[in-house]
Design a protein around this motif. Structure first.
Motif, PDB file in Angstrom:
ATOM      1  N   LEU A 158      -6.680  -5.501   8.194  1.00 37.92           N
ATOM      2  CA  LEU A 158      -6.134  -4.522   8.714  1.00 37.92           C
ATOM      3  C   LEU A 158      -6.088  -3.101   8.537  1.00 37.92           C
ATOM      4  CD1 LEU A 158      -2.499  -5.941   8.925  1.00 37.92           C
ATOM      5  CD2 LEU A 158      -3.478  -5.688  10.931  1.00 37.92           C
ATOM      6  N   GLY A 159      -6.912  -2.617   7.570  1.00 40.09           N
ATOM      7  CA  GLY A 159      -7.794  -1.630   7.027  1.00 40.09           C
ATOM      8  C   GLY A 159      -6.638  -0.662   7.072  1.00 40.09           C
ATOM      9  N   PHE A 160      -5.753  -1.560   5.725  1.00 42.41           N
ATOM     10  CA  PHE A 160      -4.274  -0.534   4.652  1.00 42.41           C
ATOM     11  C   PHE A 160      -5.411   0.493   4.188  1.00 42.41           C
ATOM     12  CE2 PHE A 160      -1.397  -3.895   6.112  1.00 42.41           C
ATOM     13  CZ  PHE A 160      -1.501  -3.360   7.577  1.00 42.41           C
TER      14      PHE A 160
ATOM     15  N   TRP B  52       0.677  -0.975  -0.017  1.00 41.23           N
ATOM     16  CA  TRP B  52      -0.186  -0.052  -0.217  1.00 41.23           C
ATOM     17  C   TRP B  52       0.494   1.167   0.350  1.00 41.23           C
ATOM     18  CZ3 TRP B  52      -5.732   0.029  -0.261  1.00 41.23           C
ATOM     19  CH2 TRP B  52      -6.051  -1.857  -0.086  1.00 41.23           C
ATOM     20  N   TYR B  53      -0.138   2.160  -1.073  1.00 39.53           N
ATOM     21  CA  TYR B  53       1.121   3.211  -1.227  1.00 39.53           C
ATOM     22  C   TYR B  53       0.185   4.567  -0.926  1.00 39.53           C
ATOM     23  CZ  TYR B  53       4.619  -0.123  -2.843  1.00 39.53           C
ATOM     24  OH  TYR B  53       5.423  -1.050  -2.796  1.00 39.53           O
ATOM     25  N   ARG B  54       0.966   5.584  -0.504  1.00 41.66           N
ATOM     26  CA  ARG B  54       0.112   7.046   0.013  1.00 41.66           C
ATOM     27  C   ARG B  54       0.519   7.507  -1.643  1.00 41.66           C
ATOM     28  NH1 ARG B  54      -0.909   8.203   5.339  1.00 41.66           N
ATOM     29  NH2 ARG B  54      -0.200  10.373   5.062  1.00 41.66           N
TER      30      ARG B  54
ATOM     31  N   ILE C 247       5.537   6.109   8.306  1.00 38.60           N
ATOM     32  CA  ILE C 247       6.116   5.957   7.067  1.00 38.60           C
ATOM     33  C   ILE C 247       4.656   6.265   5.347  1.00 38.60           C
ATOM     34  CG2 ILE C 247       7.133   3.999   8.004  1.00 38.60           C
ATOM     35  CD1 ILE C 247       4.797   2.374   7.755  1.00 38.60           C
ATOM     36  N   ASP C 248       5.498   6.082   4.380  1.00 43.92           N
ATOM     37  CA  ASP C 248       5.141   6.165   2.985  1.00 43.92           C
ATOM     38  C   ASP C 248       4.089   5.422   2.227  1.00 43.92           C
ATOM     39  OD1 ASP C 248       5.795   8.967   3.135  1.00 43.92           O
ATOM     40  OD2 ASP C 248       7.596   8.179   2.233  1.00 43.92           O
ATOM     41  N   ALA C 249       4.540   3.453   2.890  1.00 47.83           N
ATOM     42  CA  ALA C 249       4.524   2.835   2.156  1.00 47.83           C
ATOM     43  C   ALA C 249       4.150   1.432   3.062  1.00 47.83           C
ATOM     44  CB  ALA C 249       4.654   2.474   0.887  1.00 47.83           C
ATOM     45  N   ALA C 250       3.391   0.312   3.130  1.00 52.62           N
ATOM     46  CA  ALA C 250       3.732  -0.500   3.611  1.00 52.62           C
ATOM     47  C   ALA C 250       3.445  -1.783   2.842  1.00 52.62           C
ATOM     48  CB  ALA C 250       3.475  -0.579   5.240  1.00 52.62           C
ATOM     49  N   GLU C 251       4.330  -2.783   3.213  1.00 50.26           N
ATOM     50  CA  GLU C 251       3.516  -4.483   2.536  1.00 50.26           C
ATOM     51  C   GLU C 251       3.612  -4.993   4.148  1.00 50.26           C
ATOM     52  OE1 GLU C 251       5.410  -7.285   2.843  1.00 50.26           O
ATOM     53  OE2 GLU C 251       6.249  -6.453   4.026  1.00 50.26           O
ATOM     54  N   TRP C 252       2.593  -6.284   3.336  1.00 52.20           N
ATOM     55  CA  TRP C 252       1.881  -6.879   4.479  1.00 52.20           C
ATOM     56  C   TRP C 252       1.943  -8.698   3.764  1.00 52.20           C
ATOM     57  CZ3 TRP C 252       2.983  -8.271   9.068  1.00 52.20           C
ATOM     58  CH2 TRP C 252       2.330  -9.466  10.140  1.00 52.20           C
TER      59      TRP C 252
END
Length: 373
Positions: free
Chosen positions: A232-234, A168-170, A218-223
């Motif tokens: 998790l509501g990303f 997920w990226y902003r 953070i600007d982005a995250a992978e799960w």
């Protein structure tokens, strides 16, 4: 050939004779079963929050199976992250004997030694079937355990996610330059690749990702993928949902067990542990395959934007990954040995998969897009 009456007489006579014969096999009394299954109590710490029934649930599957196979005498209590130790310290707790076992991702500990990462996933590495082929039939379990032994642990595959989403990226990732300065939660060796691309990798436990994204830390995250990511509501704090997760063509989890506790088990209990781990391993992947399709639809309908990484982005990431591998292999003999063991499988299986597997799947995907399946 005896007739029906003769056969019945034969069976009746034989049963009666066996009942009176001294060599008859006796029924096994329940106390004998109990005596052969001593009471063993373990604590298992998970690296994954309870809210994720798939990935945390593999630990519960493992514990339940051991209880059932042992007649209730092999008792495993599963603890969520933070109940005994932080989720990212699960392997450390097993190593030092604070707990008997853990359910975790080996690549969380790549900072100790990059070789840890290979048992879970490395960028542009094996897919799910290749990883299983290497682990279960190609000597991967033994090869990794020869390495794990230095850390006073033994490990067994304990779940898989399959190919993951790319996170997920902003902001959009349209070109290789867009990685520069990007603060991203990402696990394992992929963080070193992100750094080479100019990004800033962050290793954050699953339960802490949402607030970090929400606050802009953070600007982005992978799960993992749609089913877990939705829970998790990303999508509420990041808009762009990229794919594929090039750093995780699959992601294998492990049950880590303290070596002293493992060696103290009776042999048939050790066999139970292997069987229970395999049950958890298979169960997780099948559950994801069942749940992800509906989840990705809900995510897209909810306003998130699934997007593919461009060919240029993937090519740049592939090049950077190979540079990282070359650098590590040049100074780490353990990593080189294990990593090269996977390369032959990757090359040969992708040759084979292009024939039957790829052509079948491609045809059926076309039919799916036509609405025929």
């Amino acid at each position: 050939m005896p007739n029906i009456v003769d056969r019945r007489k034969f069976l009746t006579t034989t049963a009666a004779g066996a009942a009176g014969a001294s060599i008859a096999v006796p029924a096994v009394a329940s106390p004998a079963i109990i005596a052969s299954n001593p009471v063993v109590e373990w604590r298992l710490v998970s690296s994954f929050p309870k809210s994720l029934d798939t990935i945390h649930g593999a630990g519960d599957t493992f514990a339940k199976a051991l209880g059932e196979m042992s007649g209730g005498n092999f008792r495993v209590r599963v603890f969520a992250p933070g109940e005994l130790v932080p989720g990212m310290n699960a392997a450390d707790a097993v190593q030092n004997g604070s707990v008997e076992a853990a359910h975790t991702a080996s690549y969380y500990y790549w900072g100790k030694d990059p070789t840890f990462a290979i048992a879970t996933a490395v960028p542009f590495g094996l897919n799910y079937r290749m990883q299983n082929a290497w682990m279960y039939q190609g000597g991967g379990i033994d090869l990794m355990n020869a390495f794990y032994q230095r850390y006073n642990i033994i490990g067994f595959p304990g779940g898989n996610t399959g190919t993951q989403m790319g996170g997920w990226y902003r902001r959009q990732i349209n070109a290789p330059e867009d990685w520069r300065g990007l603060k991203m939660r990402i696990g394992g060796l992929a963080g070193a690749v992100i750094a080479k691309l100019g990004g800033v990798p962050q290793q954050i436990a699953g339960g802490d990702i949402y607030p970090s994204l929400e606050k802009g830390t953070i600007d982005a995250a992978e799960w993992v993928g749609p089913y877990d990511d939705e829970k998790l509501g990303f999508s509420k704090v990041a808009r762009y949902y990229y794919y594929p997760g090039w750093w995780e063509g699959q992601a294998m989890l492990h049950f880590f067990i303290n070596m002293d506790k493992w060696n103290a088990l009776p042999k048939h209990y050790q066999a139970m542990v292997r069987s229970a781990a395999t049950m958890a391993d298979i169960g997780m992947m099948t559950r994801y395959d069942l749940q992800n399709p509906a989840a990705i639809k809900r995510i897209a309908i909810g306003g998130a934007e699934p997007r593919p990484f461009s060919e240029a982005v993937l090519e740049a990431c592939f090049k950077a990954s190979n540079e990282v591998f070359d650098e590590i292999c040049a100074k780490n003999a353990d990593f080189k040995k294990v990593y090269e063991a996977t390369l032959a499988i990757r090359g040969e299986d992708y040759l084979w998969f292009q024939l039957a597997e790829h052509t079948y799947d491609t045809f059926m995907m076309i039919q799916q897009r036509k609405g025929l399946v």
